[in-house]
Design a protein around this motif. Structure first.
Motif, PDB file in Angstrom:
ATOM      1  N   GLU A  46      -0.002   2.650 -14.029  1.00  0.00           N
ATOM      2  CA  GLU A  46       0.260   1.467 -13.200  1.00  0.00           C
ATOM      3  C   GLU A  46      -0.534   1.459 -11.899  1.00  0.00           C
ATOM      4  O   GLU A  46      -0.352   0.564 -11.071  1.00  0.00           O
ATOM      5  CB  GLU A  46       1.759   1.381 -12.879  1.00  0.00           C
ATOM      6  CG  GLU A  46       2.633   1.241 -14.097  1.00  0.00           C
ATOM      7  CD  GLU A  46       2.304  -0.004 -14.923  1.00  0.00           C
ATOM      8  OE1 GLU A  46       2.058  -1.080 -14.328  1.00  0.00           O
ATOM      9  OE2 GLU A  46       2.291   0.099 -16.156  1.00  0.00           O
ATOM     10  N   THR A  94      -2.458  -1.841 -11.188  1.00  0.00           N
ATOM     11  CA  THR A  94      -1.528  -2.943 -10.914  1.00  0.00           C
ATOM     12  C   THR A  94      -0.949  -2.813  -9.510  1.00  0.00           C
ATOM     13  O   THR A  94      -0.877  -3.799  -8.766  1.00  0.00           O
ATOM     14  CB  THR A  94      -0.387  -2.960 -11.951  1.00  0.00           C
ATOM     15  OG1 THR A  94      -0.954  -3.014 -13.246  1.00  0.00           O
ATOM     16  CG2 THR A  94       0.545  -4.127 -11.733  1.00  0.00           C
ATOM     17  N   ALA A 132      -3.622  -3.623  -6.834  1.00  0.00           N
ATOM     18  CA  ALA A 132      -3.840  -5.071  -6.711  1.00  0.00           C
ATOM     19  C   ALA A 132      -2.676  -5.750  -5.999  1.00  0.00           C
ATOM     20  O   ALA A 132      -2.880  -6.592  -5.116  1.00  0.00           O
ATOM     21  CB  ALA A 132      -4.064  -5.682  -8.089  1.00  0.00           C
ATOM     22  N   ALA A 133      -1.449  -5.400  -6.351  1.00  0.00           N
ATOM     23  CA  ALA A 133      -0.273  -6.015  -5.736  1.00  0.00           C
ATOM     24  C   ALA A 133      -0.192  -5.698  -4.246  1.00  0.00           C
ATOM     25  O   ALA A 133       0.084  -6.584  -3.430  1.00  0.00           O
ATOM     26  CB  ALA A 133       0.991  -5.548  -6.449  1.00  0.00           C
ATOM     27  N   LEU A 159      -9.960  -3.003 -10.088  1.00  0.00           N
ATOM     28  CA  LEU A 159      -9.796  -3.973 -11.176  1.00  0.00           C
ATOM     29  C   LEU A 159     -11.044  -4.154 -12.025  1.00  0.00           C
ATOM     30  O   LEU A 159     -10.946  -4.541 -13.184  1.00  0.00           O
ATOM     31  CB  LEU A 159      -9.369  -5.328 -10.600  1.00  0.00           C
ATOM     32  CG  LEU A 159      -7.977  -5.360  -9.966  1.00  0.00           C
ATOM     33  CD1 LEU A 159      -7.775  -6.656  -9.210  1.00  0.00           C
ATOM     34  CD2 LEU A 159      -6.900  -5.172 -11.018  1.00  0.00           C
TER      35      LEU A 159
END
Length: 141
Positions: free
Chosen positions: A55, A58, A61-62, A104
């Motif tokens: 993760e 993810t 990016a968050a 990413l």
């Protein structure tokens, strides 16, 4: 305006430096032994080597999107207390976007290429550190 310009400058300088590092520098040992060493280490973990397993991308990016949103939200109010706030937040936002973009898009991870002791980083990481130090200075005023 200043926040966006500073962020764009950080992103551009960081991305150019990563391209040059990939082209010019050797692969770096995962545990550098000298105080200062230049070489490429592809980092698929979170900042400063922290891991969230599969993760990590993810979460990166968050967190980057959250930081960008909050920075634009508070910039005006913070600038009334410290005129350097837009630059400070621009350093942090630019670094977050640069590393999130790498996380990413780069198949092997974020390009880190500066080893200082046991820490391996890139220019975006350095921009975050400078930005956080300037934030701390603002809080201590």
């Amino acid at each position: 305006m200043v926040l966006g310009t500073t962020a764009a400058a950080v992103i551009a300088v960081d991305e150019i430096s990563k391209m040059l590092a990939l082209y010019l520098l050797p692969t770096l040992d995962a545990a550098p032994t000298r105080l200062l060493q230049l070489g490429v280490l592809l980092n698929d973990d979170l900042a400063w080597g922290l891991s969230a397993g599969g993760e990590s991308v993810t979460i990166t990016a968050a967190v980057a999107l959250t930081i960008v949103g909050l920075s634009f939200l508070i910039c005006g109010a913070l600038a009334t207390h410290d005129a350097s706030a837009p630059v400070t937040l621009g350093l942090i936002v630019g670094a977050g976007i640069a590393n999130a973009t790498d996380a990413l898009t780069a198949p092997a991870g974020v390009v880190d290429w500066i080893a200082l002791g046991g820490i391996v980083m890139n220019l975006a990481d350095a921009a975050v550190v400078v930005g956080l130090c300037l934030c701390a200075r603002t809080v201590c005023r």
